[in-house]
Write a protein that holds these residues in place. Structure first.
Motif, short mmCIF file in Angstrom:
data_model
loop_
_atom_site.label_atom_id
_atom_site.label_comp_id
_atom_site.label_asym_id
_atom_site.label_seq_id
_atom_site.Cartn_x
_atom_site.Cartn_y
_atom_site.Cartn_z
N GLY A 49 44.00 40.86 100.46
CA GLY A 49 43.90 40.26 99.14
C GLY A 49 42.48 40.05 98.65
O GLY A 49 42.25 39.26 97.73
N ARG A 50 41.52 40.78 99.22
CA ARG A 50 40.12 40.60 98.80
C ARG A 50 39.97 40.92 97.32
O ARG A 50 40.54 41.88 96.81
N VAL A 51 39.14 40.13 96.65
CA VAL A 51 38.86 40.30 95.23
C VAL A 51 37.38 40.65 95.09
O VAL A 51 36.52 39.89 95.53
N GLY A 52 37.06 41.80 94.52
CA GLY A 52 35.68 42.17 94.27
C GLY A 52 34.92 42.54 95.53
O GLY A 52 35.48 42.63 96.62
N SER A 53 33.62 42.74 95.37
CA SER A 53 32.79 43.17 96.50
C SER A 53 31.69 42.15 96.85
O SER A 53 30.91 42.40 97.74
N SER A 54 31.65 41.03 96.17
CA SER A 54 30.64 40.01 96.46
C SER A 54 30.98 39.26 97.74
O SER A 54 32.13 39.22 98.17
N MET A 55 29.96 38.67 98.34
CA MET A 55 30.13 37.80 99.50
C MET A 55 29.56 36.43 99.14
O MET A 55 28.70 36.32 98.26
N TYR A 56 30.03 35.41 99.85
CA TYR A 56 29.66 34.03 99.55
C TYR A 56 29.24 33.31 100.81
O TYR A 56 29.87 33.44 101.86
N GLY A 57 28.18 32.53 100.72
CA GLY A 57 27.78 31.59 101.76
C GLY A 57 27.98 30.21 101.19
O GLY A 57 27.28 29.80 100.28
N VAL A 58 28.99 29.48 101.69
CA VAL A 58 29.43 28.23 101.07
C VAL A 58 29.06 27.02 101.91
O VAL A 58 29.39 26.96 103.10
N MET A 59 28.42 26.05 101.28
CA MET A 59 28.17 24.76 101.92
C MET A 59 29.44 23.93 101.76
O MET A 59 29.82 23.57 100.65
N CYS A 60 30.11 23.67 102.88
CA CYS A 60 31.43 23.03 102.85
C CYS A 60 31.40 21.53 103.09
O CYS A 60 32.42 20.88 103.04
N GLY A 61 30.29 20.99 103.40
CA GLY A 61 30.18 19.56 103.66
C GLY A 61 29.03 19.30 104.60
O GLY A 61 28.65 20.17 105.38
N ALA A 62 28.47 18.11 104.51
CA ALA A 62 27.33 17.77 105.36
C ALA A 62 27.37 16.28 105.68
O ALA A 62 27.96 15.49 104.95
#
Length: 155
Positions: free
Chosen positions: A48-61
């Motif tokens: 189900g991948r959408v598009g070709s971009s990748m993400y580096g997500v800060m999920c909490g600190a």
């Protein structure tokens, strides 16, 4: 240090992001993040991948470190492998930054901007957006940093 200002502001849409999610101590981020990206890049494609971009997500600190997801956008979380990391990104207002130099230094400048500028953090997931052709290991190619913001309350 030169003051950091957003390249623009955007109203972000809701997204489902999936990939490799890990916790990192603040003082050990370099190799840990690189290993995490290598794991994502070597993994099978997620359904189900959408598009070709990748993400580096800060999920909490917290005071000792942060959670980070290296991932891609997916249509939904249905059908993902059980060990896939997941993050729901709600619609929110973002300040979008164009990194100048190493990402860690850019993030530090963004934190300074938040501390003194007209906006507060929305305390929702912030992310690095790696466009087509970007290499997150080399920190090269089209990359932007999207930081969720709300107007600072008047004192």
């Amino acid at each position: 240090m030169e003051e950091m200002t957003p390249a623009r502001f955007e109203d972000g849409r809701p997204m489902f992001l999936a990939g490799v999610r890990r916790r990192h101590p603040f003082d050990e981020t370099g190799e840990g993040l690189a290993a995490q990206w290598r794991e994502l890049l070597a993994a099978e494609a997620l359904p189900g991948r959408v598009g070709s971009s990748m993400y580096g997500v800060m999920c909490g600190a917290d005071a000792s470190g942060f959670e980070y997801l290296c991932g891609v956008e997916v249509e939904s979380f249905a059908g993902l492998p059980p060990d896939a990391g997941k993050v729901r990104v709600p619609p929110q207002r973002y300040a979008v930054f164009a990194p100048e130099g190493p990402l860690r230094a850019t993030w530090m400048r963004i934190l300074d901007w938040l501390a003194t500028g007209p906006y507060d953090s929305a305390h929702l997931p912030d992310f690095e957006l790696y466009g087509p052709g970007a290499d997150p290991l080399a920190e090269s190619g089209p990359v932007e940093i999207w930081v969720g913001v709300v107007p600072r309350a008047s004192s």
